[in-house]
Every structure is written in structure tokens, then in C-alpha cells.
Design a protein around this motif. Structure first.
Motif, short mmCIF file in Angstrom:
data_model
loop_
_atom_site.label_atom_id
_atom_site.label_comp_id
_atom_site.label_asym_id
_atom_site.label_seq_id
_atom_site.Cartn_x
_atom_site.Cartn_y
_atom_site.Cartn_z
N ALA A 45 23.93 -1.87 -20.50
CA ALA A 45 23.34 -1.62 -19.19
C ALA A 45 24.40 -1.79 -18.09
O ALA A 45 25.42 -2.45 -18.30
N ALA A 46 24.14 -1.18 -16.93
CA ALA A 46 25.11 -1.18 -15.84
C ALA A 46 25.55 -2.59 -15.46
O ALA A 46 26.75 -2.84 -15.22
N ASP A 47 24.60 -3.53 -15.45
CA ASP A 47 24.99 -4.90 -15.04
C ASP A 47 25.63 -5.70 -16.18
O ASP A 47 25.89 -6.88 -16.03
N GLU A 48 25.89 -5.05 -17.31
CA GLU A 48 26.54 -5.73 -18.42
C GLU A 48 27.97 -5.22 -18.67
O GLU A 48 28.69 -5.75 -19.52
N VAL A 49 28.35 -4.22 -17.87
CA VAL A 49 29.64 -3.57 -18.08
C VAL A 49 30.81 -4.56 -17.96
O VAL A 49 31.77 -4.51 -18.74
#
Ligand SMILES: Nc1ncnc2c1ncn2[C@@H]1O[C@H](COP(=O)(O)OP(=O)(O)OP(=O)(O)O)[C@@H](O)[C@H]1O
Ligand SMILES: [Mg+2]
Length: 297
Positions: free
Chosen positions: A86-90
Motif C-alpha cells: 500500500a502507498a503508506d507502506e512504501v
């Protein structure tokens, strides 16, 4: 430098936390391997991260997969880790993860020894051989072996130590043909890597490879390759036999731990800031010395 002690990727199923790496399933045919900044010494994981260590290890592995790709296929898929979370895990995967083909692990680890050290030296002193392979008399600790030795180990269950086995035992576990193939490829990989590292002033004393089979039964190199965690790297300029040369990377941590009254079992004692800083600098030096390039942050 973004530091990561433990990843927490909620968008993928967790397969497990190793001592250093966190593994997640990507669909049913791939895995995401995140190399954290955890450091283990004497098989105990320290409580503090070494900032950037995971990136160094990941980039070392990538470097070798590329360099040795002509010898054997490997587990890399080329899929960007950033694209499977997910975007916030990049931020957790940037520069420190790979998306690998999920292979069927061969349950024997391929250890190659170019120098006589560690458990090999202990074995030789007691028996005159290493893992049943007879050696000439009079070898000195840390001496270069007449030729690289392949000494397989059975993969241990979680929390257990790997167990050295004879080549005959390996044959009976996985079949003679696959055993011979694994041995020959492992020696080739080690030799190519050691020859290259020598040009960069680094001795690869020994290393461990892991292999797996794809859905067609084709053998692939997997896991991490020729990192400081799976190998003994010695700076060539301070190498001498008759002692146990300090490892390139964990020297400060081990030296510090040896000054303590600590039983070498968990929990680990706290590491002082200067030990962490010096260790971090060693990892950065290692990747630069090996690849000729600075860590890509
Ligand atoms: N491409 C792959 N396909 C399937 N399994 C893999 C692949 N690459 C690595 N593995 C396996 O994933 C497992 C988890 O790896 P990891 O090294 O993080 O933990 P560990 O081996 O249990 O512990 P540690 O190495 O920290 O002592 C290992 O058994 C390794 O062999
Ligand atoms: Mg492992």
C-alpha cells in the motif's frame, strides 16, 4: 537514512519474521522479503537497529544475483517491491526488499568454505577433516584451503542450529543428481565471487547458499546471496593465519559483547551509540568496497 527495526506490512499476509528479514506472501507464487536493520550476534538479535544495514544487505544480494546470473537462475522477479504494498507502506520497502518467486526450498543448505575457520577449524582440530572430508595435516587456523570445500547442512527447524551432514547423507535426502548439481553450482558461485572480491581487497572465507525448485523442477538460487550475514568477509589487508580474523561487519559488536558478563543468550544487552555508529560505518564501507559504489539510499 530511514531505519527499520521491524516491518509492518498490513496489505500482505505475513509468512514470518526471521532473525533479520520479514517475509510476506505476494499472491500464491511470489514472496516479499524485507531486510530490516536488525543485527544478530552469537545468534541473538540485538535490540537496536543498525540504520541502513538492511539496505546494505539487500543491495549486496542484488549485486551478486546480477553478477552470478550466468551461472544459475535465481529467484528475483524484477517486480518492484513498491508496487506490491500500500502507498503508506512504501517507505518500509524502499531499497531494502525484493519480490521473489516463491520456490520449493531444498532442505539442505549449501555451505562452501575457502578457508579453514569457525566450526570447520574446530572439526579439523578434532578429526583432521571437515564434515568427513579428509584434509592434509598441518593446516593453520584461517589458512586458505587447497580447494574450496562443499559442506552441506540440514536446514534446522525454527530456533534450532543447522546440522552439518555428509555428502552421502545429502544424496539420500534429496537424490544424488540434485545433490551433485547443487554442489557443483555452489563451488562455481563461490569461486566466481571470491575471485571478484579479491580484486576489491576482500576475502570471502566461506558462505552459505540456499536453493529452491520452481514449478518445473528447475533449480534456482534463492534467499540472500553472499551478504555479510551469510558469509565471512575479511579485509585482505589485515588477513593473517593462526588467528580468527575479525569479520568485516560485526567486529565492533562482537568485541563489545565480549567485554560484558553476558551468557550469549537472549535478551541481548543494550548496544552503546558509538558501537552502533561504528558498525553502521562498517556496513557502508563493505558495500562500497565490494561494489565500488555508495549505498543507494
Ligand atoms: N524465493 C524463495 N522461495 C521460498 N522460500 C524462500 C525463498 N527465499 C528464501 N526463502 C526461505 O524463506 C525462509 C525465511 O527466511 P529468513 O532467512 O528470513 O528466516 P530464517 O531462515 O527462518 O531465519 P534466519 O535466517 O534469520 O536464521 C527461509 O527458510 C528461506 O530459505
Ligand atoms: Mg535464513
Amino acid at each position: 537514512m530511514n531505519s527499520l527495526y521491524q516491518s509492518s506490512i498490513k496489505s500482505l499476509p505475513l509468512l514470518g519474521h526471521g532473525k533479520v528479514r520479514d517475509n510476506y506472501a505476494v499472491g500464491d507464487d511470489k514472496i516479499l522479503i524485507v531486510t530490516t536493520d536488525r543485527l544478530s550476534a552469537f545468534d541473538v538479535v540485538m535490540n537496536e537497529p543498525i540504520p541502513g544495514k538492511g539496505m546494505v544487505l539487500n543491495q549486496m544480494s542484488d549485486f551478486w544475483f546480477e553478477k552470478l546470473g550466468h551461472i544459475v537462475p535465481n529467484h528475483l522477479t524484477g517486480v518492484a517491491p513498491e508496487s506490491v504494498v500500500a502507498a503508506d507502506e512504501v517507505e518500509q520497502v524502499k531499497g531494502r526488499a525484493v519480490v521473489a518467486k516463491r520456490l520449493k526450498p531444498i532442505m539442505v543448505e549449501a555451505v562452501v568454505r575457502g578457508y579453514i575457520i569457525g566450526s570447520g577449524w574446530k572439526d579439523y582440530q578434532a578429526t583432521g577433516s571437515i564434515c568427513g572430508i579428509e584434509l592434509p595435516a598441518g593446516l593453520r587456523q584461517a589458512e586458505k584451503l587447497p580447494e574450496p570445500l562443499f559442506t552441506p547442512a540440514a536446514k534446522a527447524e525454527l530456533g534450532e542450529h543447522d546440522e552439518n551432514i555428509s555428502f552421502a547423507d545429502m544424496e539420500s535426502r534429496i537424490g544424488a543428481e540434485l545433490a551433485a548439481k547443487m554442489r557443483d553450482i555452489s563451488i562455481k558461485l563461490y569461486t566466481a565471487a571470491a575471485d571478484y572480491a579479491a580484486t576489491r581487497g576482500i576475502i570471502i572465507a566461506d558462505t552459505k547458499f540456499e536453493f529452491g525448485l520452481d514449478e518445473n523442477g528447475v533449480m534456482h538460487l534463492m534467499d540472500e546471496v553472499l551478504t555479510a550475514d551469510s558469509s565471512r568477509f575479511w579485509p585482505a589487508d589485515s588477513y593473517a593465519p593462526d588467528m580468527s580474523p575479525p569479520s568485516f561487519d560485526k567486529q565492533f559488536v562482537r568485541d563489545y559483547l565480549e567485554t560484558l558478563d553476558w551468557g550469549k543468550t537472549a535478551p541481548a544487552p543494550a548496544l552503546p551509540a558509538d558501537v552502533i555508529d561504528k558498525t553502521q560505518a562498517k556496513y557502508f564501507e563493505a558495500i562500497e568496497r565490494l561494489t565500488g559504489q555508495k549505498l543507494k539510499a
